[in-house]
Write a protein that holds these residues in place. Structure first.
Motif, PDB file in Angstrom:
ATOM      1  N   TYR A 136       5.714   2.572   1.605  1.00 48.50           N
ATOM      2  CA  TYR A 136       4.884   2.926   0.452  1.00 48.50           C
ATOM      3  C   TYR A 136       5.036   1.883  -0.651  1.00 48.50           C
ATOM      4  O   TYR A 136       6.104   1.301  -0.838  1.00 48.50           O
ATOM      5  N   ALA A 137       3.961   1.728  -1.395  1.00 46.28           N
ATOM      6  CA  ALA A 137       4.053   0.966  -2.632  1.00 46.28           C
ATOM      7  C   ALA A 137       4.874   1.770  -3.631  1.00 46.28           C
ATOM      8  O   ALA A 137       4.850   3.005  -3.617  1.00 46.28           O
ATOM      9  N   ALA A 138       5.580   1.089  -4.499  1.00 46.64           N
ATOM     10  CA  ALA A 138       6.453   1.765  -5.463  1.00 46.64           C
ATOM     11  C   ALA A 138       5.666   2.736  -6.349  1.00 46.64           C
ATOM     12  O   ALA A 138       6.175   3.789  -6.738  1.00 46.64           O
ATOM     13  N   SER A 139       4.418   2.403  -6.633  1.00 45.34           N
ATOM     14  CA  SER A 139       3.624   3.217  -7.550  1.00 45.34           C
ATOM     15  C   SER A 139       3.236   4.570  -6.975  1.00 45.34           C
ATOM     16  O   SER A 139       2.865   5.482  -7.721  1.00 45.34           O
ATOM     17  N   VAL A 140       3.300   4.715  -5.650  1.00 47.80           N
ATOM     18  CA  VAL A 140       2.864   5.981  -5.043  1.00 47.80           C
ATOM     19  C   VAL A 140       4.002   6.700  -4.327  1.00 47.80           C
ATOM     20  O   VAL A 140       3.828   7.846  -3.895  1.00 47.80           O
ATOM     21  N   LYS A 141       5.145   6.063  -4.215  1.00 45.68           N
ATOM     22  CA  LYS A 141       6.259   6.668  -3.491  1.00 45.68           C
ATOM     23  C   LYS A 141       6.653   7.984  -4.146  1.00 45.68           C
ATOM     24  O   LYS A 141       6.816   8.065  -5.368  1.00 45.68           O
ATOM     25  N   GLY A 142       6.781   9.015  -3.345  1.00 42.31           N
ATOM     26  CA  GLY A 142       7.106  10.335  -3.855  1.00 42.31           C
ATOM     27  C   GLY A 142       5.889  11.179  -4.189  1.00 42.31           C
ATOM     28  O   GLY A 142       6.003  12.386  -4.383  1.00 42.31           O
ATOM     29  N   ARG A 143       4.715  10.543  -4.260  1.00 44.89           N
ATOM     30  CA  ARG A 143       3.486  11.283  -4.577  1.00 44.89           C
ATOM     31  C   ARG A 143       2.509  11.283  -3.402  1.00 44.89           C
ATOM     32  O   ARG A 143       1.790  12.254  -3.197  1.00 44.89           O
ATOM     33  N   PHE A 144       2.467  10.192  -2.652  1.00 38.57           N
ATOM     34  CA  PHE A 144       1.554  10.069  -1.525  1.00 38.57           C
ATOM     35  C   PHE A 144       2.340  10.143  -0.221  1.00 38.57           C
ATOM     36  O   PHE A 144       3.485   9.677  -0.144  1.00 38.57           O
ATOM     37  N   THR A 145       1.706  10.705   0.795  1.00 43.06           N
ATOM     38  CA  THR A 145       2.317  10.773   2.114  1.00 43.06           C
ATOM     39  C   THR A 145       1.306  10.316   3.155  1.00 43.06           C
ATOM     40  O   THR A 145       0.201  10.864   3.228  1.00 43.06           O
ATOM     41  N   ILE A 146       1.700   9.339   3.959  1.00 43.85           N
ATOM     42  CA  ILE A 146       0.834   8.862   5.028  1.00 43.85           C
ATOM     43  C   ILE A 146       1.305   9.481   6.340  1.00 43.85           C
ATOM     44  O   ILE A 146       2.512   9.647   6.571  1.00 43.85           O
ATOM     45  N   SER A 147       0.353   9.841   7.166  1.00 43.22           N
ATOM     46  CA  SER A 147       0.674  10.373   8.483  1.00 43.22           C
ATOM     47  C   SER A 147      -0.419   9.937   9.449  1.00 43.22           C
ATOM     48  O   SER A 147      -1.494   9.500   9.026  1.00 43.22           O
ATOM     49  N   ARG A 148      -0.144  10.068  10.724  1.00 45.25           N
ATOM     50  CA  ARG A 148      -1.140   9.671  11.705  1.00 45.25           C
ATOM     51  C   ARG A 148      -1.133  10.634  12.881  1.00 45.25           C
ATOM     52  O   ARG A 148      -0.124  11.281  13.173  1.00 45.25           O
ATOM     53  N   ASP A 149      -2.264  10.694  13.530  1.00 44.04           N
ATOM     54  CA  ASP A 149      -2.431  11.500  14.729  1.00 44.04           C
ATOM     55  C   ASP A 149      -2.881  10.540  15.822  1.00 44.04           C
ATOM     56  O   ASP A 149      -4.044  10.161  15.864  1.00 44.04           O
ATOM     57  N   LEU A 180      -3.924  10.266   4.332  1.00 38.54           N
ATOM     58  CA  LEU A 180      -3.170   9.975   3.110  1.00 38.54           C
ATOM     59  C   LEU A 180      -3.248  11.200   2.208  1.00 38.54           C
ATOM     60  O   LEU A 180      -4.300  11.491   1.642  1.00 38.54           O
ATOM     61  N   GLN A 181      -2.144  11.926   2.137  1.00 45.23           N
ATOM     62  CA  GLN A 181      -2.041  13.074   1.246  1.00 45.23           C
ATOM     63  C   GLN A 181      -1.636  12.554  -0.119  1.00 45.23           C
ATOM     64  O   GLN A 181      -0.575  11.956  -0.280  1.00 45.23           O
ATOM     65  N   MET A 182      -2.494  12.802  -1.115  1.00 46.16           N
ATOM     66  CA  MET A 182      -2.274  12.277  -2.447  1.00 46.16           C
ATOM     67  C   MET A 182      -2.013  13.449  -3.399  1.00 46.16           C
ATOM     68  O   MET A 182      -2.860  14.324  -3.538  1.00 46.16           O
ATOM     69  N   THR A 183      -0.860  13.470  -4.014  1.00 47.17           N
ATOM     70  CA  THR A 183      -0.522  14.535  -4.956  1.00 47.17           C
ATOM     71  C   THR A 183      -0.194  13.946  -6.317  1.00 47.17           C
ATOM     72  O   THR A 183       0.020  12.741  -6.445  1.00 47.17           O
TER      73      THR A 183
END
Length: 125
Positions: free
Chosen positions: A60-73, A81-84
């Protein structure tokens, strides 16, 4: 060449949540790396998050770490990309990208062979 199609963008209020999706046009397409980018002033596109096939440790980029979650199927040839806790500065067009196993640097846009058309995210305060 497989096409990548993003969806899930929209307008949300500050603090809100969005989930972006990116699906490949061919189910047999299973890139080694998936990533999300967004353009920022002064750069071509900035790396947001990336995930390797079968990896449990995304990047993750530092600016989104802890807020965004990437996953794949992998079965669906898709990445999410789950963005909170979205903030107005997250406003951008988000692009999905895919690369084969020779990716040298998450942030190098030229290492990615496939790109989607982008999905727009707008965060209002």
């Amino acid at each position: 060449q497989a096409q990548l199609v993003e969806s899930g963008g929209g307008m949300v209020q500050s603090g809100g949540t969005l989930r972006l999706s990116c699906a490949a046009s061919e189910r047999t397409f299973s890139p080694y790396y998936f990533a999300w980018f967004c353009p920022v002033p002064g750069t071509e596109r900035e790396f947001v998050a990336g995930i390797r096939r079968f990896s449990s440790t995304p990047s993750y980029a530092a600016s989104v770490k802890g807020r965004f979650t990437i996953s794949r199927d992998n079965a669906q040839s898709a990445v999410y990309l789950q963005m909170t806790s979205l903030q107005p500065e997250d406003t951008a067009v988000y692009y999905c990208a895919a690369s084969g196993p020779r990716l040298n640097n998450w942030s190098n846009v030229h290492d990615y062979e496939n790109w989607g058309q982008g999905t727009s995210v707008t965060v209002v305060s």
